[in-house]
Write a protein that holds these residues in place. Structure first.
Motif, PDB file in Angstrom:
ATOM      1  N   PRO A   1      34.615  39.409  43.011  1.00  0.00           N
ATOM      2  CA  PRO A   1      34.892  38.099  43.576  1.00  0.00           C
ATOM      3  C   PRO A   1      34.319  37.050  42.449  1.00  0.00           C
ATOM      4  O   PRO A   1      33.445  37.380  41.566  1.00  0.00           O
ATOM      5  CB  PRO A   1      34.020  38.155  44.842  1.00  0.00           C
ATOM      6  CG  PRO A   1      34.051  39.354  45.316  1.00  0.00           C
ATOM      7  CD  PRO A   1      33.957  40.279  44.087  1.00  0.00           C
TER       8      PRO A   1
ATOM      9  N   ASN B   1      42.611  45.769  52.627  1.00  0.00           N
ATOM     10  CA  ASN B   1      41.527  44.881  53.132  1.00  0.00           C
ATOM     11  C   ASN B   1      40.653  44.338  51.999  1.00  0.00           C
ATOM     12  O   ASN B   1      39.516  44.951  51.630  1.00  0.00           O
ATOM     13  CB  ASN B   1      40.537  45.636  54.073  1.00  0.00           C
ATOM     14  CG  ASN B   1      39.505  44.702  55.032  1.00  0.00           C
ATOM     15  OD1 ASN B   1      39.100  43.605  54.424  1.00  0.00           O
ATOM     16  ND2 ASN B   1      39.312  45.437  56.026  1.00  0.00           N
ATOM     17  N   GLU B   2      40.738  43.266  51.505  1.00  0.00           N
ATOM     18  CA  GLU B   2      40.150  42.924  50.382  1.00  0.00           C
ATOM     19  C   GLU B   2      38.757  42.404  50.508  1.00  0.00           C
ATOM     20  O   GLU B   2      37.912  42.601  49.656  1.00  0.00           O
ATOM     21  CB  GLU B   2      40.819  41.566  49.670  1.00  0.00           C
ATOM     22  CG  GLU B   2      42.190  41.744  49.238  1.00  0.00           C
ATOM     23  CD  GLU B   2      42.990  40.662  48.635  1.00  0.00           C
ATOM     24  OE1 GLU B   2      42.223  39.573  48.577  1.00  0.00           O
ATOM     25  OE2 GLU B   2      44.000  40.695  48.103  1.00  0.00           O
ATOM     26  N   GLU B   3      38.456  41.840  51.687  1.00  0.00           N
ATOM     27  CA  GLU B   3      37.047  41.664  51.886  1.00  0.00           C
ATOM     28  C   GLU B   3      36.140  42.787  52.121  1.00  0.00           C
ATOM     29  O   GLU B   3      34.992  43.079  51.227  1.00  0.00           O
ATOM     30  CB  GLU B   3      36.907  41.116  53.425  1.00  0.00           C
ATOM     31  CG  GLU B   3      35.480  40.661  53.743  1.00  0.00           C
ATOM     32  CD  GLU B   3      35.389  39.963  55.204  1.00  0.00           C
ATOM     33  OE1 GLU B   3      34.323  39.699  55.733  1.00  0.00           O
ATOM     34  OE2 GLU B   3      36.594  39.802  55.849  1.00  0.00           O
ATOM     35  N   GLN B   4      36.368  44.139  52.622  1.00  0.00           N
ATOM     36  CA  GLN B   4      35.721  45.393  52.263  1.00  0.00           C
ATOM     37  C   GLN B   4      35.713  45.911  50.799  1.00  0.00           C
ATOM     38  O   GLN B   4      34.792  46.490  50.555  1.00  0.00           O
ATOM     39  CB  GLN B   4      36.289  46.350  53.482  1.00  0.00           C
ATOM     40  CG  GLN B   4      36.201  46.173  54.986  1.00  0.00           C
ATOM     41  CD  GLN B   4      36.814  47.235  55.800  1.00  0.00           C
ATOM     42  OE1 GLN B   4      37.263  48.311  55.505  1.00  0.00           O
ATOM     43  NE2 GLN B   4      36.856  47.043  57.186  1.00  0.00           N
ATOM     44  N   ARG B   5      36.836  45.667  50.408  1.00  0.00           N
ATOM     45  CA  ARG B   5      37.059  46.298  48.991  1.00  0.00           C
ATOM     46  C   ARG B   5      35.971  45.559  47.965  1.00  0.00           C
ATOM     47  O   ARG B   5      35.307  46.096  47.338  1.00  0.00           O
ATOM     48  CB  ARG B   5      38.320  46.046  48.427  1.00  0.00           C
ATOM     49  CG  ARG B   5      38.475  46.392  47.016  1.00  0.00           C
ATOM     50  CD  ARG B   5      39.854  46.252  46.467  1.00  0.00           C
ATOM     51  NE  ARG B   5      39.809  44.793  46.232  1.00  0.00           N
ATOM     52  CZ  ARG B   5      40.621  44.010  45.719  1.00  0.00           C
ATOM     53  NH1 ARG B   5      41.782  44.479  45.668  1.00  0.00           N
ATOM     54  NH2 ARG B   5      40.657  42.537  45.646  1.00  0.00           N
ATOM     55  N   ASP B   6      36.087  44.302  48.151  1.00  0.00           N
ATOM     56  CA  ASP B   6      35.116  43.375  47.291  1.00  0.00           C
ATOM     57  C   ASP B   6      33.447  43.735  47.563  1.00  0.00           C
ATOM     58  O   ASP B   6      33.041  43.789  46.825  1.00  0.00           O
ATOM     59  CB  ASP B   6      35.351  41.888  47.438  1.00  0.00           C
ATOM     60  CG  ASP B   6      36.722  41.597  46.820  1.00  0.00           C
ATOM     61  OD1 ASP B   6      37.292  42.279  46.078  1.00  0.00           O
ATOM     62  OD2 ASP B   6      37.189  40.372  47.207  1.00  0.00           O
ATOM     63  N   ALA B   7      33.196  43.662  49.097  1.00  0.00           N
ATOM     64  CA  ALA B   7      31.969  43.895  49.305  1.00  0.00           C
ATOM     65  C   ALA B   7      31.557  45.384  48.712  1.00  0.00           C
ATOM     66  O   ALA B   7      30.394  45.553  48.182  1.00  0.00           O
ATOM     67  CB  ALA B   7      31.850  44.179  50.686  1.00  0.00           C
TER      68      ALA B   7
ATOM     69  N   ASN C   1      38.641  31.943  48.587  1.00  0.00           N
ATOM     70  CA  ASN C   1      37.439  31.369  48.742  1.00  0.00           C
ATOM     71  C   ASN C   1      36.248  31.594  48.100  1.00  0.00           C
ATOM     72  O   ASN C   1      36.073  32.847  47.594  1.00  0.00           O
ATOM     73  CB  ASN C   1      37.074  31.792  50.391  1.00  0.00           C
ATOM     74  CG  ASN C   1      35.766  31.131  51.012  1.00  0.00           C
ATOM     75  OD1 ASN C   1      35.466  29.985  50.601  1.00  0.00           O
ATOM     76  ND2 ASN C   1      34.931  31.919  51.510  1.00  0.00           N
TER      77      ASN C   1
ATOM     78  N   ARG D   1      38.756  26.911  44.971  1.00  0.00           N
ATOM     79  CA  ARG D   1      39.438  28.002  45.722  1.00  0.00           C
ATOM     80  C   ARG D   1      41.063  27.923  45.623  1.00  0.00           C
ATOM     81  O   ARG D   1      41.563  29.026  45.678  1.00  0.00           O
ATOM     82  CB  ARG D   1      39.323  27.947  47.396  1.00  0.00           C
ATOM     83  CG  ARG D   1      39.860  26.472  47.759  1.00  0.00           C
ATOM     84  CD  ARG D   1      39.535  26.276  49.510  1.00  0.00           C
ATOM     85  NE  ARG D   1      38.071  26.333  49.707  1.00  0.00           N
ATOM     86  CZ  ARG D   1      37.778  26.259  50.892  1.00  0.00           C
ATOM     87  NH1 ARG D   1      38.580  26.733  51.896  1.00  0.00           N
ATOM     88  NH2 ARG D   1      36.345  26.055  51.045  1.00  0.00           N
TER      89      ARG D   1
END
Length: 749
Positions: free
Chosen positions: A97, A178-184, A331, A444
């Motif tokens: 990110p 799922n970009e959120e899980q991947r980035d985390a 974001n 953003r």
């Protein structure tokens, strides 16, 4: 003797007077080490260690505010403005990110202020004494090569395919990432890698292993960074053309990615491509103007920041994402995050990659440091720099940073805009901090094509390294091979394996160079004690009867046999064949002696005792040749039965004699010997003694002499009297000995 002069190192003792002896006698014996002595020693040691690992405590109280503060503030703002777009871009390059790029531009730069060694200044006369690195010119932070190494690792260990999930949109099931899980997951992985990288760097620095970077030669580093730039370029083409690609890792992944890009060119997003081209052209032109008018501009035009601001405003106003499908950053959370403990379960998987990142990051940083050290005339402390860089990575990893190094462009800006100390780094980190807390969320709508354009334009300096091919072709072909092999291996095997293969090849070139050194016969320049290669110097003439042999390399197991072969070849005589002929002649002579003894015994049995001769007269040489034939020697019988017969020589055996009587081995290039080389040296002495040639050693370093003693090289046949401090001393000794021998053999009246 000359040999004794060099081999016996005696330190002259000081003769004490009566007053000195009385003073020593009255001197009290040292008391037991008490608590006070230990406390003083410990306090001094603690203070020294504290200043060593926190150097700002030493130079900050002496900081000249009036002279340096304004320059550091201006330089800090300039570098901070550069950090902002590059941090966002390099986070994209690492597959993370964008906010992690801002974190990596803030924490390491701020920590570097405390741990980085800096200038020691004398305020009284404003004389700068620069003792160690990192210097005020160096600017730590994200770097393209390190970012792409991390990106290749995240793509292989955390590919997007592991985060696919089915989403129901308007009654239709669609598989999405799922970009959120991947980035985390990627942030957790990269934080672990960064902490492990820092541990490696600190450990190497504490163990004084800063020299490990010496195995990365300059052609290797430049070839590697050039190949890494190609990786960076290919990885950003998807953001330039606006196409989605599968994630490839491992050997040949670069070529598979490039092939897939070519296959998907028909699906190029025209809006993304136009945006990237316009941004690249604008950034390139302004950077060239900055370079051309650097002397006239108070500070470089921050074109990257200007491009980001303008493109973000246009994207927000026109809604480029919705209307033209141009991918945007998304974001960017504001505020700082608390530290997170790393996932130690990844250590086993990423240890090798972390070590490679640690070495490469340090190599890049120390290379820049040496450039500035050469420019400003100060010393580079490689171990302290390694510790400082490692602490920045180690502590930064707890705050979700990725591994950092030093950037040439930011370092040059910090130097050219008046940066005098690491206070400029603190100002730059504060600029980034304000962005993280308040301004970051405004970006953003920034198109990813703009960040890709910034990355690609900044690769210009790396691609200029292709000019090394022409320079190395003219100067050094072996270094050219190292550059090419490193470049090709890094392209084909990826960044981690390519680095290992490049280091191995670089070390092999060193071994091959020592295996194939230059061998020469030295001659004396008339009326001097200088000896040079007779093949290269016309004035150098060989000493009559003496061969002086020299190698350009040291002696060890890989080249000592080649050394012996070259010595025999340069001597101009087939030593092994002559020894073989001598053995055959001695064997034949022994048979003849046994036959003569048998015939003598028979004659003595036939003759009565009263008629047996008490002695046998010897015949002259020409008479022996007529009786026994040429080339056959007969050992004369002496009147005394127990006297030993004379030792047969090449001349008495009728064999050809060498055209020289002595060989001097010049050991000045030899810096160590091993057990194999000692064994071969013994064989050299033995073989040349067999053909009646004396062997001497000149200019042998004392450590090598010690190794020869420890390896049981010396014996009754090989003594230290064969060793001389210089070639000229050995030649004088041989000449004197030959002169004395000739005088003693002359007939007396």
């Amino acid at each position: 003797m000359a040999a004794e002069m060099v081999l016996s190192h005696r330190v002259p003792h000081k003769v004490l007077s009566e007053a000195d002896l009385e003073e020593v006698a009255q001197r009290k014996p040292p008391a037991k080490r008490g608590c006070l002595r230990k406390t003083r020693c410990s306090a001094s040691t603690a203070k020294s260690l504290l200043f060593r690992f926190l150097p700002f405590l030493h130079w900050l109280p002496r900081y000249p505010v009036k002279d340096w503060l304004l320059g550091d503030i201006a330089s800090g703002f300039s570098v901070g403005i550069m950090h902002l777009p590059q941090g966002l871009a390099y986070a994209l390059l690492a597959g993370l990110p964008p906010v992690t790029g801002l974190y990596s531009s803030f924490y390491p730069v701020f920590l570097y202020f405390f741990f980085g060694t800096s200038r020691h200044n004398s305020v009284e006369v404003l004389v700068l004494t620069l003792d160690s690195l990192p210097t005020p010119c160096l600017s730590p932070g994200p770097f393209a090569v390190i970012s792409v190494m991390i990106g290749s690792l995240t793509d292989s260990l955390m590919p997007s395919e592991k985060f696919l999930e089915s989403v129901n949109i308007n009654g239709t099931n669609i598989t999405m990432v799922n970009e959120e899980q991947r980035d985390a997951a990627r942030v957790e992985l990269v934080a672990t890698i960064t902490i492990l990288t820092g541990i490696f760097q600190v450990a190497l620095g504490l163990l004084q292993f800063g020299f490990v970077v010496t195995y990365l030669s300059d052609p290797l580093v430049r070839g590697y960074t050039t190949a890494a730039s190609v990786h960076v370029l290919v990885s950003q083409l998807k953001n330039v053309f606006g196409v989605s690609l599968n994630e490839h890792s491992g050997p040949l992944s670069l070529f598979m990615t490039f092939i897939e890009i070519c296959q998907k060119l028909p699906g190029t997003n025209v809006g993304t491509l136009v945006t990237a081209i316009i941004a690249m052209v604008a950034i390139f032109i302004v950077k060239e103007l900055n370079h051309k008018f650097a002397a006239k501009l108070p500070m470089p035009i921050p074109i990257e920041l200007v491009t980001i601001i303008i493109s973000t405003g246009i994207s927000y106003g026109v809604n480029l994402n919705a209307k033209f499908g141009i991918s945007v950053v998304g974001n960017i959370p504001s505020g700082l995050k608390p530290p997170v403990v790393p996932n130690v379960s990844y250590f086993g998987q990423v240890a090798g990659n972390a070590f490679a990142i640690a070495v490469v990051g340090y190599a890049i940083c120390i290379s820049l440091g040496k450039i500035f050290a050469l420019k400003h005339g100060y010393k580079v402390d490689s171990n302290q720099e390694l510790i400082a860089l490692g602490l920045c990575n180690f502590l930064g990893g707890f705050f979700q940073c990725f591994a950092i190094s030093c950037s040439m462009s930011r370092s040059l800006v910090q130097e050219s805009t008046g940066g005098n100390s690491q206070v400029a780094g603190v100002i730059a980190s504060l600029v980034i901090l304000v962005t993280i807390l308040k301004i970051g969320e405004l970006f953003r709508d920034l198109p990813k094509a703009i960040l890709a354009a910034i990355i690609i334009v900044n690769l210009k300096g790396m691609f200029k390294q292709f000019n090394d091919l022409c320079v190395l072709w003219k100067s050094n072909r072996v270094d050219l091979m190292v550059w090419i092999v490193t470049f090709v291996a890094t392209l084909m095997l990826n960044l981690d394996i390519g680095l290992g293969a490049s280091v191995v090849f670089g070390l092999l070139t060193v071994i091959f160079r020592t295996q194939l050194p230059h061998y020469s016969i030295l001659g004396r320049i008339a009326d001097t004690d200088v000896y040079r290669d007779v093949a290269e110097y016309q004035m150098a003439q060989e000493v009559p009867g003496v061969k002086i042999f020299c190698s350009s390399s040291t002696l060890y197991f890989a080249n000592v046999e080649l050394y012996a072969e070259a010595l025999k070849k340069k001597s101009g005589i087939n030593v092994d064949r002559l020894i073989e002929k001598k053995k055959k002649a001695l064997k034949k002579l022994k048979k003849q002696q046994k036959k003569a003894e048998k015939e003598k015994a028979k004659r003595q049995k036939v003759l009565p005792p009263c008629r047996r001769p008490l002695w046998t007269p010897s015949l002259p040489q020409h008479a022996e040749d007529r009786v026994n034939g040429p080339g056959v020697a007969v050992i004369e019988l002496s009147r005394a039965e127990d006297s030993a017969p004379p030792e047969p020589t090449l001349r008495t055996l009728g064999l050809p004699q060498p055209g020289f009587h002595s060989i001097i081995l010049d050991f000045s290039p030899v810096n160590f010997v091993d057990t194999v080389s000692i064994k071969i040296l013994k064989n050299i002495f033995r073989d040349f003694r067999e053909i009646e040639v004396d062997v001497f050693v000149a200019s042998c370093p004392v450590p090598v002499l010690t190794q020869l003693e420890q390896g049981n090289f010396f014996s009754s046949a090989i003594t230290k009297h064969c060793f001389f401090p210089s070639v000229h001393d050995a030649v004088i000794h041989i000449s004197r000995e030959r002169h004395q021998a000739s005088v003693s053999t002359q007939p007396r009246c």
